[in-house]
Design a protein around this motif. Structure first.
Motif, mmCIF file in Angstrom:
data_model
loop_
_atom_site.group_PDB
_atom_site.id
_atom_site.type_symbol
_atom_site.label_atom_id
_atom_site.label_comp_id
_atom_site.label_asym_id
_atom_site.label_seq_id
_atom_site.Cartn_x
_atom_site.Cartn_y
_atom_site.Cartn_z
ATOM 1 N N PRO A 47 0.867 -1.311 0.126
ATOM 2 C CA PRO A 47 -0.165 -0.061 0.033
ATOM 3 C C PRO A 47 0.751 1.280 0.147
ATOM 4 O O PRO A 47 1.903 1.186 0.526
ATOM 5 C CB PRO A 47 -1.021 -0.279 1.169
ATOM 6 N N CYS A 48 0.361 2.297 -0.561
ATOM 7 C CA CYS A 48 1.171 3.538 -0.583
ATOM 8 C C CYS A 48 1.324 4.348 0.660
ATOM 9 O O CYS A 48 2.078 5.264 0.827
ATOM 10 C CB CYS A 48 0.681 4.509 -1.683
ATOM 11 N N GLY A 49 0.280 4.127 1.525
ATOM 12 C CA GLY A 49 0.509 4.636 2.703
ATOM 13 C C GLY A 49 -0.110 6.072 2.885
ATOM 14 O O GLY A 49 -0.017 6.931 4.094
ATOM 15 N N GLN A 50 -0.574 6.786 1.820
ATOM 16 C CA GLN A 50 -1.275 7.997 1.748
ATOM 17 C C GLN A 50 -2.416 8.164 2.678
ATOM 18 O O GLN A 50 -3.391 7.425 2.735
ATOM 19 C CB GLN A 50 -1.596 8.445 0.300
ATOM 20 N N ARG A 51 -2.817 9.243 3.337
ATOM 21 C CA ARG A 51 -4.179 9.456 3.970
ATOM 22 C C ARG A 51 -5.235 9.898 2.732
ATOM 23 O O ARG A 51 -4.856 10.533 1.950
ATOM 24 C CB ARG A 51 -3.831 10.865 4.742
ATOM 25 N N PHE A 52 -6.450 9.101 2.971
ATOM 26 C CA PHE A 52 -7.389 9.721 2.289
ATOM 27 C C PHE A 52 -8.132 10.892 2.703
ATOM 28 O O PHE A 52 -8.287 11.177 3.784
ATOM 29 C CB PHE A 52 -8.579 8.580 2.460
ATOM 30 N N VAL A 53 -8.075 11.805 1.556
ATOM 31 C CA VAL A 53 -8.792 13.251 1.814
ATOM 32 C C VAL A 53 -10.168 13.131 1.558
ATOM 33 O O VAL A 53 -10.754 14.375 1.673
ATOM 34 C CB VAL A 53 -7.867 14.109 1.163
ATOM 35 N N ALA A 54 -10.720 12.347 0.790
ATOM 36 C CA ALA A 54 -12.064 12.539 0.212
ATOM 37 C C ALA A 54 -12.659 11.024 -0.125
ATOM 38 O O ALA A 54 -11.779 10.130 -0.386
ATOM 39 C CB ALA A 54 -12.069 13.438 -1.007
ATOM 40 N N ILE A 55 -13.885 10.926 -0.376
ATOM 41 C CA ILE A 55 -14.580 9.954 -0.836
ATOM 42 C C ILE A 55 -15.086 10.110 -2.152
ATOM 43 O O ILE A 55 -15.886 11.043 -2.450
ATOM 44 C CB ILE A 55 -15.251 9.068 0.060
ATOM 45 N N SER A 56 -15.012 9.303 -3.168
ATOM 46 C CA SER A 56 -15.750 9.293 -4.583
ATOM 47 C C SER A 56 -16.024 7.925 -5.178
ATOM 48 O O SER A 56 -15.842 6.794 -4.575
ATOM 49 C CB SER A 56 -14.954 10.087 -5.407
ATOM 50 N N THR A 57 -16.658 8.007 -6.294
ATOM 51 C CA THR A 57 -16.964 6.889 -7.139
ATOM 52 C C THR A 57 -16.802 7.077 -8.865
ATOM 53 O O THR A 57 -16.876 8.233 -9.224
ATOM 54 C CB THR A 57 -18.253 6.171 -6.828
ATOM 55 N N ARG A 58 -16.819 5.998 -9.339
ATOM 56 C CA ARG A 58 -16.678 6.021 -10.832
ATOM 57 C C ARG A 58 -17.931 5.798 -11.349
ATOM 58 O O ARG A 58 -18.294 5.855 -12.604
ATOM 59 C CB ARG A 58 -15.358 5.453 -11.678
ATOM 60 N N ARG A 59 -18.852 5.215 -10.486
ATOM 61 C CA ARG A 59 -20.154 4.789 -10.920
ATOM 62 C C ARG A 59 -21.270 5.921 -11.016
ATOM 63 O O ARG A 59 -21.436 6.788 -10.044
ATOM 64 C CB ARG A 59 -20.757 3.625 -9.740
ATOM 65 N N LEU A 60 -21.741 6.014 -12.405
ATOM 66 C CA LEU A 60 -22.803 7.169 -12.362
ATOM 67 C C LEU A 60 -24.193 6.655 -11.595
ATOM 68 O O LEU A 60 -24.306 5.592 -11.331
ATOM 69 C CB LEU A 60 -23.100 7.134 -13.713
ATOM 70 N N GLY A 61 -24.880 7.536 -10.932
ATOM 71 C CA GLY A 61 -26.013 7.494 -10.310
ATOM 72 C C GLY A 61 -25.743 6.886 -8.645
ATOM 73 O O GLY A 61 -26.626 7.399 -7.966
ATOM 74 N N VAL A 62 -24.471 7.057 -8.361
ATOM 75 C CA VAL A 62 -24.333 7.110 -7.079
ATOM 76 C C VAL A 62 -23.945 8.566 -6.558
ATOM 77 O O VAL A 62 -23.249 9.192 -7.073
ATOM 78 C CB VAL A 62 -22.949 6.370 -6.393
ATOM 79 N N THR A 63 -24.810 8.990 -5.534
ATOM 80 C CA THR A 63 -24.587 10.417 -5.154
ATOM 81 C C THR A 63 -23.762 10.658 -4.008
ATOM 82 O O THR A 63 -23.162 10.003 -3.519
ATOM 83 C CB THR A 63 -26.327 10.856 -4.639
ATOM 84 N N ALA A 64 -23.175 12.001 -3.683
ATOM 85 C CA ALA A 64 -22.341 12.351 -2.625
ATOM 86 C C ALA A 64 -23.073 12.289 -1.358
ATOM 87 O O ALA A 64 -22.292 11.820 -0.529
ATOM 88 C CB ALA A 64 -22.253 14.086 -2.953
ATOM 89 N N GLU A 65 -24.360 12.242 -1.217
ATOM 90 C CA GLU A 65 -24.974 11.792 0.044
ATOM 91 C C GLU A 65 -25.051 10.503 0.240
ATOM 92 O O GLU A 65 -24.546 10.020 1.596
ATOM 93 C CB GLU A 65 -26.696 12.401 0.005
ATOM 94 N N GLU A 66 -24.903 9.551 -0.726
ATOM 95 C CA GLU A 66 -24.834 7.970 -0.322
ATOM 96 C C GLU A 66 -23.187 7.887 0.138
ATOM 97 O O GLU A 66 -23.055 6.984 0.850
ATOM 98 C CB GLU A 66 -25.125 7.314 -1.745
ATOM 99 N N LEU A 67 -22.485 8.584 -0.505
ATOM 100 C CA LEU A 67 -20.982 8.365 -0.267
ATOM 101 C C LEU A 67 -20.659 8.934 1.367
ATOM 102 O O LEU A 67 -19.811 8.177 2.043
ATOM 103 C CB LEU A 67 -20.206 8.931 -1.169
ATOM 104 N N ARG A 68 -21.326 10.056 1.805
ATOM 105 C CA ARG A 68 -21.284 10.676 3.073
ATOM 106 C C ARG A 68 -21.866 9.597 4.047
ATOM 107 O O ARG A 68 -21.363 9.643 5.038
ATOM 108 C CB ARG A 68 -21.909 11.954 2.999
ATOM 109 N N ALA A 69 -22.568 8.953 3.456
ATOM 110 C CA ALA A 69 -23.365 8.038 4.613
ATOM 111 C C ALA A 69 -22.437 6.844 4.856
ATOM 112 O O ALA A 69 -22.410 6.391 5.975
ATOM 113 C CB ALA A 69 -24.536 7.099 3.955
#
Length: 89
Positions: A47-69
């Motif tokens: 693993p690269c060891g980097q800290r995650f600074v955000a969450i996202s997806t490449r899947r169309l139809g998945v909302t930011a609200e769903e990712l925030r959950a």
């Protein structure tokens, strides 16, 4: 030289690091272990060891609200909405 930040990329059956492209756990704050949705990670991979600074997806139809959950501690961006400074080159 600046290292680009790591974004947690969620797919239907896996989660990966945007920086190195390898699988990770959805609950991980840093890319410190390898996980895979399909198959077994190569034992030589690290693993690269980097800290995650955000969450996202490449899947169309998945909302930011769903990712925030999934990760309320991270800024969430729907497919195609990542700010320029978080995008891969």
């Amino acid at each position: 030289m600046t290292t680009r930040p790591a974004v947690l990329i969620v797919d239907a059956y896996s989660t990966k690091c945007s920086r190195c492209g390898k699988g990770t756990g959805i609950q991980d704050t840093h890319h410190t272990r390898l996980l895979s949705g399909w198959g077994t990670p190569d034992p030589r991979d690290k693993p690269c060891g980097q800290r995650f600074v955000a969450i996202s997806t490449r899947r169309l139809g998945v909302t930011a609200e769903e990712l925030r959950a999934l990760r309320p501690d991270l800024p969430a961006y729907a497919s195609g909405d990542l700010p320029a400074h978080l995008r891969s080159t």
